[in-house]
Write an enzyme that holds these catalytic residues in place. Structure first.
Site, short mmCIF file in Angstrom:
data_model
loop_
_atom_site.label_atom_id
_atom_site.label_comp_id
_atom_site.label_asym_id
_atom_site.label_seq_id
_atom_site.Cartn_x
_atom_site.Cartn_y
_atom_site.Cartn_z
CB SER A 164 111.18 -5.87 -117.48
OG SER A 164 111.00 -6.90 -116.54
CE1 TYR A 176 115.03 -8.56 -119.40
CE2 TYR A 176 114.77 -7.96 -117.11
CZ TYR A 176 114.25 -8.11 -118.38
OH TYR A 176 112.93 -7.77 -118.60
#
Length: 180
Positions: A164, A176
């Site tokens: 991502s 994350y």
């Protein structure tokens, strides 16, 4: 000097033209296993590959997501329930893929399953918040990948790990960024 630059650019475009003209043959005989197909990129990829004629094995977290995907696509697309945080679920999905693929092997494995939340400043999070994200985005990816090498070797296939652009920006902190 300009002549060298023009020749180099010409060679670059010639090589690019040649590579773009190459086509993969016998797509209907190739199997691709994709994780995280309930929604988002995994769902879209499963649909696109099915439309191009590949045999898609789509792993969804929920029965609702699997049923919705099955109802909208052709009979070539098959679904399985997979929770990448559970070893038993990965083992069951691996056996399902082995039975379905047989001796033909797996042409592609796309590790797409991932979560973003909980996302908050580090001071607001607990160790469990970090673990939840890392178990899905990192440990699950590793465990799924380690389950399929024999099938991928049969076809000289590929493993694609979806990342991502948000992995580069740590706006809030959390697990994350380190998981992607």
């Amino acid at each position: 000097m300009w002549l060298y630059l023009v020749v180099l650019m010409g060679l670059y475009y010639l090589l690019r033209w040649y590579r773009e003209r190459q086509v993969v043959s016998h797509l209907r005989d190739k199997f691709v296993f994709i994780t995280g197909c309930d929604s988002g990129f995994g769902n879209l990829l499963a649909r696109q590959l099915d439309l191009r004629g590949l045999m898609v094995l789509a792993a969804c977290l929920t029965e609702q997501g699997a049923e919705q995907l099955r109802n909208q696509m052709s009979d070539r697309l098959q679904t399985v329930i997979l929770d990448v945080t559970k070893t038993e679920s990965i083992a069951e999905a691996t056996e399902w893929v082995k039975e379905d693929v047989g001796d033909r092997g797996l042409w592609g494995l796309v590790n797409n399953a991932g979560i973003l939340l909980p996302a908050a400043p580090n001071e607001w999070q607990t160790k469990d918040d970090f673990s939840k994200i890392l178990n899905v985005n990192l440990i699950g990816l590793i465990e799924v990948t380690l389950s399929f090498p024999p099938l991928i070797r049969k076809t000289r296939g590929r493993v694609v790990n979806v990342s991502s652009p948000a992995r580069r920006v740590s706006l809030f902190g959390g697990g994350y960024c380190i998981s992607k």
